[in-house]
Design a protein around this motif. Sequence first.
Motif, PDB file in Angstrom:
ATOM      1  N   LEU A   1       5.559  -2.622  15.707  1.00  0.00           N
ATOM      2  CA  LEU A   1       5.420  -1.276  14.840  1.00  0.00           C
ATOM      3  C   LEU A   1       5.510  -1.638  13.236  1.00  0.00           C
ATOM      4  CD1 LEU A   1       6.925   1.551  16.892  1.00  0.00           C
ATOM      5  CD2 LEU A   1       4.672   1.096  16.592  1.00  0.00           C
ATOM      6  N   LEU A   2       6.783  -2.580  13.047  1.00  0.00           N
ATOM      7  CA  LEU A   2       6.893  -3.096  11.711  1.00  0.00           C
ATOM      8  C   LEU A   2       5.753  -3.726  11.123  1.00  0.00           C
ATOM      9  CD1 LEU A   2      10.625  -3.898  11.947  1.00  0.00           C
ATOM     10  CD2 LEU A   2       9.492  -1.934  11.054  1.00  0.00           C
ATOM     11  N   GLU A   3       5.052  -4.720  12.180  1.00  0.00           N
ATOM     12  CA  GLU A   3       4.004  -5.353  11.604  1.00  0.00           C
ATOM     13  C   GLU A   3       2.798  -4.762  11.309  1.00  0.00           C
ATOM     14  OE1 GLU A   3       3.773  -8.775  10.825  1.00  0.00           O
ATOM     15  OE2 GLU A   3       6.040  -8.845  10.713  1.00  0.00           O
ATOM     16  N   VAL A   4       2.425  -3.664  12.142  1.00  0.00           N
ATOM     17  CA  VAL A   4       1.147  -3.050  11.910  1.00  0.00           C
ATOM     18  C   VAL A   4       1.733  -1.845  10.818  1.00  0.00           C
ATOM     19  CG1 VAL A   4      -0.020  -1.001  12.811  1.00  0.00           C
ATOM     20  CG2 VAL A   4       0.569  -3.153  14.469  1.00  0.00           C
ATOM     21  N   GLY A   5       2.687  -1.282  10.730  1.00  0.00           N
ATOM     22  CA  GLY A   5       2.751  -0.422   9.668  1.00  0.00           C
ATOM     23  C   GLY A   5       1.969   0.943   9.789  1.00  0.00           C
ATOM     24  N   ALA A   6       2.001   2.002   8.959  1.00  0.00           N
ATOM     25  CA  ALA A   6       1.317   2.862   8.802  1.00  0.00           C
ATOM     26  C   ALA A   6      -0.250   3.139   8.279  1.00  0.00           C
ATOM     27  CB  ALA A   6       2.206   4.395   8.337  1.00  0.00           C
ATOM     28  N   THR A   7      -0.153   1.954   7.586  1.00  0.00           N
ATOM     29  CA  THR A   7      -1.367   2.128   6.777  1.00  0.00           C
ATOM     30  C   THR A   7      -2.661   1.811   7.654  1.00  0.00           C
ATOM     31  OG1 THR A   7      -0.434   0.711   5.156  1.00  0.00           O
ATOM     32  CG2 THR A   7      -2.866   0.532   5.079  1.00  0.00           C
TER      33      THR A   7
ATOM     34  N   THR B   1       3.566   8.718  11.332  1.00  0.00           N
ATOM     35  CA  THR B   1       4.979   9.328  10.630  1.00  0.00           C
ATOM     36  C   THR B   1       6.131   8.628  11.386  1.00  0.00           C
ATOM     37  OG1 THR B   1       4.320  11.438  10.146  1.00  0.00           O
ATOM     38  CG2 THR B   1       6.442  11.087  10.519  1.00  0.00           C
ATOM     39  N   VAL B   2       5.808   8.360  12.680  1.00  0.00           N
ATOM     40  CA  VAL B   2       6.827   7.510  13.643  1.00  0.00           C
ATOM     41  C   VAL B   2       7.295   6.228  13.095  1.00  0.00           C
ATOM     42  CG1 VAL B   2       7.645   6.575  15.831  1.00  0.00           C
ATOM     43  CG2 VAL B   2       6.774   9.090  15.553  1.00  0.00           C
ATOM     44  N   ILE B   3       6.083   5.394  12.907  1.00  0.00           N
ATOM     45  CA  ILE B   3       6.108   4.116  12.408  1.00  0.00           C
ATOM     46  C   ILE B   3       6.786   4.055  11.111  1.00  0.00           C
ATOM     47  CG2 ILE B   3       4.778   2.143  11.720  1.00  0.00           C
ATOM     48  CD1 ILE B   3       2.404   3.082  13.744  1.00  0.00           C
ATOM     49  N   GLY B   4       6.150   4.888  10.244  1.00  0.00           N
ATOM     50  CA  GLY B   4       7.222   4.996   8.817  1.00  0.00           C
ATOM     51  C   GLY B   4       8.442   5.027   8.918  1.00  0.00           C
TER      52      GLY B   4
ATOM     53  N   VAL C   1      10.450   4.191  11.393  1.00  0.00           N
ATOM     54  CA  VAL C   1      10.843   3.138  12.030  1.00  0.00           C
ATOM     55  C   VAL C   1      11.234   2.229  10.957  1.00  0.00           C
ATOM     56  CG1 VAL C   1      10.628   1.056  13.558  1.00  0.00           C
ATOM     57  CG2 VAL C   1      10.076   3.290  14.349  1.00  0.00           C
ATOM     58  N   GLN C   2      10.153   2.011   9.961  1.00  0.00           N
ATOM     59  CA  GLN C   2      10.424   0.966   8.884  1.00  0.00           C
ATOM     60  C   GLN C   2      11.417   1.452   8.024  1.00  0.00           C
ATOM     61  OE1 GLN C   2       6.233   1.629   7.344  1.00  0.00           O
ATOM     62  NE2 GLN C   2       5.872  -0.353   8.015  1.00  0.00           N
ATOM     63  N   ALA C   3      11.515   2.850   7.677  1.00  0.00           N
ATOM     64  CA  ALA C   3      12.786   3.419   6.851  1.00  0.00           C
ATOM     65  C   ALA C   3      13.962   2.724   7.330  1.00  0.00           C
ATOM     66  CB  ALA C   3      12.665   4.621   6.667  1.00  0.00           C
TER      67      ALA C   3
ATOM     68  N   ALA D   1       9.018   4.043   2.283  1.00  0.00           N
ATOM     69  CA  ALA D   1       8.587   4.174   3.614  1.00  0.00           C
ATOM     70  C   ALA D   1       8.397   5.556   4.309  1.00  0.00           C
ATOM     71  CB  ALA D   1       9.622   3.164   4.661  1.00  0.00           C
ATOM     72  N   ILE D   2       9.599   6.421   3.810  1.00  0.00           N
ATOM     73  CA  ILE D   2       9.572   7.648   4.416  1.00  0.00           C
ATOM     74  C   ILE D   2       8.537   8.632   3.604  1.00  0.00           C
ATOM     75  CG2 ILE D   2      10.750   9.932   4.062  1.00  0.00           C
ATOM     76  CD1 ILE D   2      13.727   8.301   4.228  1.00  0.00           C
ATOM     77  N   ALA D   3       8.067   8.123   2.359  1.00  0.00           N
ATOM     78  CA  ALA D   3       7.160   8.823   1.873  1.00  0.00           C
ATOM     79  C   ALA D   3       5.844   8.463   2.561  1.00  0.00           C
ATOM     80  CB  ALA D   3       6.971   8.612   0.175  1.00  0.00           C
ATOM     81  N   GLU D   4       5.538   7.237   2.907  1.00  0.00           N
ATOM     82  CA  GLU D   4       4.234   6.993   3.560  1.00  0.00           C
ATOM     83  C   GLU D   4       4.257   7.628   5.035  1.00  0.00           C
ATOM     84  OE1 GLU D   4       2.334   2.661   5.468  1.00  0.00           O
ATOM     85  OE2 GLU D   4       4.096   2.713   4.022  1.00  0.00           O
ATOM     86  N   ALA D   5       5.407   7.777   5.532  1.00  0.00           N
ATOM     87  CA  ALA D   5       5.424   8.405   6.566  1.00  0.00           C
ATOM     88  C   ALA D   5       4.788   9.908   6.654  1.00  0.00           C
ATOM     89  CB  ALA D   5       6.751   8.361   7.536  1.00  0.00           C
TER      90      ALA D   5
END
Length: 214
Positions: free
Chosen positions: A13-19, A135-138, A140-142, A164-168
Amino acid sequence: MNMNIVERSKYVLLEVGATPILYLMIALSVVSVAIMIERGWFFAVVSENIERLAAALAERLNDSDIVGARTLMSSSKSAEAAIVAAGLQQLERGAEAAQEAMASATALQRMRLERRLAFLGTLGNNAPFIGLLGTVIGIVQAFDKLQNSGVGGSTGPATDVMGAIAEALVATAIGLVVAIPAVAAYNYFQRRIRSTLANSDALTHILLAYAKAV
């Protein structure tokens, strides 16, 4: 073993990201808009003044002008006319044959009217969940950035966490932006289909009334 699976899933999840989720939502929105435009154009082309068409059909049938009725229906691009035209082709074989022909034509026209609408319905129902995945991925990143910074309080990690939260939240917003128009368009086109089929039913009864009276 369970921790390994959890850690590996977290790493993915961290590698993929929300992008990628955001790009997917943008691509789906483009397809959705294209379908809305195509279906809107289609319904505009096949629209018909049913009251006028029904009056013209009744007039020709009252004059026993079957050829004129067929010409009238063939000159219209509407689904209603296509259904009645199928009945007129079988009219000489009796009312039951005409009715069966129109029932078959109705099924075919329904498929024509509903073409590509399943995509809009599916997208409208599932786009918020795709956005929620982003959102979940973001999130997790946060939390991962919070963990790595030890919640120390330096400006850099705090800024990264907020980003990260904003991206989520952006992922959720895009999911809703894609879903709401898709649902609205789907419901609108479904109402148009129900109206078209109701109009077809009215026209078929005009033809059947003539066929049973002959």
